[in-house]
Design a protein around this motif. Structure first.
Motif: not given
Length: 216
Positions: A20, A63, A142, A151-152, A155, A157-159
């Motif tokens: 993290r 990732e 965000r 949420p999918a 997720a 987008t954050e990747t």
């Protein structure tokens, strides 16, 4: 019969902590593009053994946040022009859609919060704090996208953000920013007006214009 809780695996908790923390550093551009990392160095930085350091690196490689060469060298990605274009295209597809889905739930309290975050972005620009700027900029996006309740999609987008983190640091240096992002004002105006086409355009331009300046 009572089920006894399983004892925490110290290696597992250490690996999660390293993962993290390192993920956040990469996401916020605290590590430059193409910068080499070693398991020994990671272990020393986080005061852990090689095993949790290796597990954290393995997850980050999966990732796309780190690159593992055939020789075993680990580094942050140094993105090619084609890769920058691909990731910019993904942002242009995903983020306007998230914003559009968020628009019906964009109440005044959310807009006030976004304006406060944008003030934080301005402060980071004034301080010439590149990683702080990236952190606050991503928080702005965000905060809006969470209202999309997708949420999918968030997720994914954050990747993309994670893969771009080191490159965003390079972009900040290239832009030599002195003002907060102009398109954030357009995003806020479109939210207040309930202007869905205007919001999509402002988001798309905001998330791609700078990235495409990196292609040389």
């Amino acid at each position: 019969m009572l089920i006894q809780p399983r004892p925490l695996d110290s290696n597992s908790s250490a690996h999660e902590r390293v993962y993290r923390a390192l993920r956040t550093q990469i996401l916020h551009g605290e590590i430059g593009p193409g910068e080499a990392l070693t398991l020994r160095g990671i272990g020393k930085s986080f005061d852990v053994s090689m095993t949790p350091a290796r597990e954290a690196v393995r997850r980050l490689v999966a990732e796309g946040a780190l690159f593992l060469s055939s020789s075993g060298r680990v580094s942050t990605p140094a993105l090619s022009n084609d890769r920058i274009e691909e990731l910019a295209t993904l942002r242009a597809l995903l983020e306007p859609e998230l914003a559009s889905r968020a628009l019906p739930r964009a109440h005044f309290a959310l807009i006030d919060r976004l304006e406060a975050i944008n003030q934080g972005v301005s402060q980071m620009v004034a301080r010439h704090d590149a990683s702080g700027y990236i952190r606050m900029n991503l928080e702005f996006h965000r905060m809006l996208y969470l209202r999309a309740q997708a949420p999918a999609m968030l997720a994914m987008t954050e990747t993309v953000w994670l893969q771009l983190g080191p490159t965003m640091r390079a972009l900040y240096g290239r832009l030599n920013r002195k003002d907060p992002p102009y398109h954030h004002k357009l995003i806020l105006s479109a939210l207040k007006a309930g202007d869905e086409p205007g919001l999509r355009l402002a988001i798309r331009t905001d998330v791609t214009q700078g990235l495409r300046m990196l292609k040389g």
